[in-house]
Design a protein around this motif. Sequence first.
Motif, PDB file in Angstrom:
ATOM      1  N   SER A 113     -45.190  -9.844  13.041  1.00  0.00           N
ATOM      2  CA  SER A 113     -46.535  -9.267  13.080  1.00  0.00           C
ATOM      3  C   SER A 113     -46.574  -7.857  13.657  1.00  0.00           C
ATOM      4  O   SER A 113     -47.236  -6.981  13.097  1.00  0.00           O
ATOM      5  N   ILE A 114     -45.912  -7.633  14.782  1.00  0.00           N
ATOM      6  CA  ILE A 114     -46.001  -6.313  15.438  1.00  0.00           C
ATOM      7  C   ILE A 114     -44.629  -5.723  15.756  1.00  0.00           C
ATOM      8  O   ILE A 114     -44.517  -4.800  16.546  1.00  0.00           O
ATOM      9  N   LYS A 115     -43.595  -6.286  15.142  1.00  0.00           N
ATOM     10  CA  LYS A 115     -42.232  -5.773  15.315  1.00  0.00           C
ATOM     11  C   LYS A 115     -41.759  -5.785  16.771  1.00  0.00           C
ATOM     12  O   LYS A 115     -40.964  -4.960  17.190  1.00  0.00           O
ATOM     13  N   LYS A 116     -42.267  -6.749  17.534  1.00  0.00           N
ATOM     14  CA  LYS A 116     -41.890  -6.893  18.943  1.00  0.00           C
ATOM     15  C   LYS A 116     -40.812  -7.967  19.044  1.00  0.00           C
ATOM     16  O   LYS A 116     -41.029  -9.123  18.662  1.00  0.00           O
ATOM     17  N   SER A 117     -39.664  -7.590  19.560  1.00  0.00           N
ATOM     18  CA  SER A 117     -38.573  -8.542  19.724  1.00  0.00           C
ATOM     19  C   SER A 117     -38.653  -9.176  21.110  1.00  0.00           C
ATOM     20  O   SER A 117     -38.747  -8.471  22.117  1.00  0.00           O
ATOM     21  N   ILE A 118     -38.659 -10.503  21.143  1.00  0.00           N
ATOM     22  CA  ILE A 118     -38.636 -11.222  22.415  1.00  0.00           C
ATOM     23  C   ILE A 118     -37.429 -12.153  22.401  1.00  0.00           C
ATOM     24  O   ILE A 118     -36.892 -12.457  21.332  1.00  0.00           O
ATOM     25  N   PRO A 119     -36.982 -12.604  23.568  1.00  0.00           N
ATOM     26  CA  PRO A 119     -35.793 -13.466  23.617  1.00  0.00           C
ATOM     27  C   PRO A 119     -35.941 -14.746  22.789  1.00  0.00           C
ATOM     28  O   PRO A 119     -37.041 -15.128  22.385  1.00  0.00           O
ATOM     29  N   ARG A 120     -34.834 -15.432  22.571  1.00  0.00           N
ATOM     30  CA  ARG A 120     -34.788 -16.568  21.656  1.00  0.00           C
ATOM     31  C   ARG A 120     -35.330 -17.873  22.231  1.00  0.00           C
ATOM     32  O   ARG A 120     -36.062 -18.585  21.566  1.00  0.00           O
ATOM     33  N   THR A 121     -34.967 -18.239  23.445  1.00  0.00           N
ATOM     34  CA  THR A 121     -35.355 -19.549  23.966  1.00  0.00           C
ATOM     35  C   THR A 121     -36.606 -19.453  24.844  1.00  0.00           C
ATOM     36  O   THR A 121     -36.950 -18.372  25.342  1.00  0.00           O
TER      37      THR A 121
END
Length: 164
Positions: A80-88
């Motif tokens: 949606s906003i190209k924001k990368s957050i961690p996986r778990t």
Amino acid sequence: MSHSIIKSALKPLILIATLFAFAVTTYTAATSADASSSDQSYSKVYKEAKKHLGARYVYGAIGPTNFDCSGFTKFVYKKSIKKSIPRTAQAQYNGTKKVSKSNIKKGDLVYFGGSKHSISHVGMYIGNGRMIDSQNRGVVTENVYSPWWHVVGFSRPATLSYDD
């Protein structure tokens, strides 16, 4: 060596360091302005999340058709906003800005588990005590405060704008 020789030798280094600091500051300010001017709206995040209502829950799945809880939140923010957050879920909690229950906003993440050090589930807050999450029934909207969930914290992965 005299002080005047040392001062003469340091002048070019000080000039270079000053120019470098100016360049870094200018670049950081421009990058921040670009990030804030891009459309990081809650409506974009929510619209993307809603597209996946009914998608199947699959442990370890990160989309686009099957999700686990943190795979869902990671996918929604990235798409949606190209924001990368961690996986778990635990890494998302550890790696994003914490907010208090009294300051929660739509789009913030809600974490569940035994404690802040033992997080087992994450959902995205959508207002009025509700969230959208991926759990054993798939991607659904449900109450944050339910007998089967133990809320342990909240975080804000991005500063969102709100149309309402």
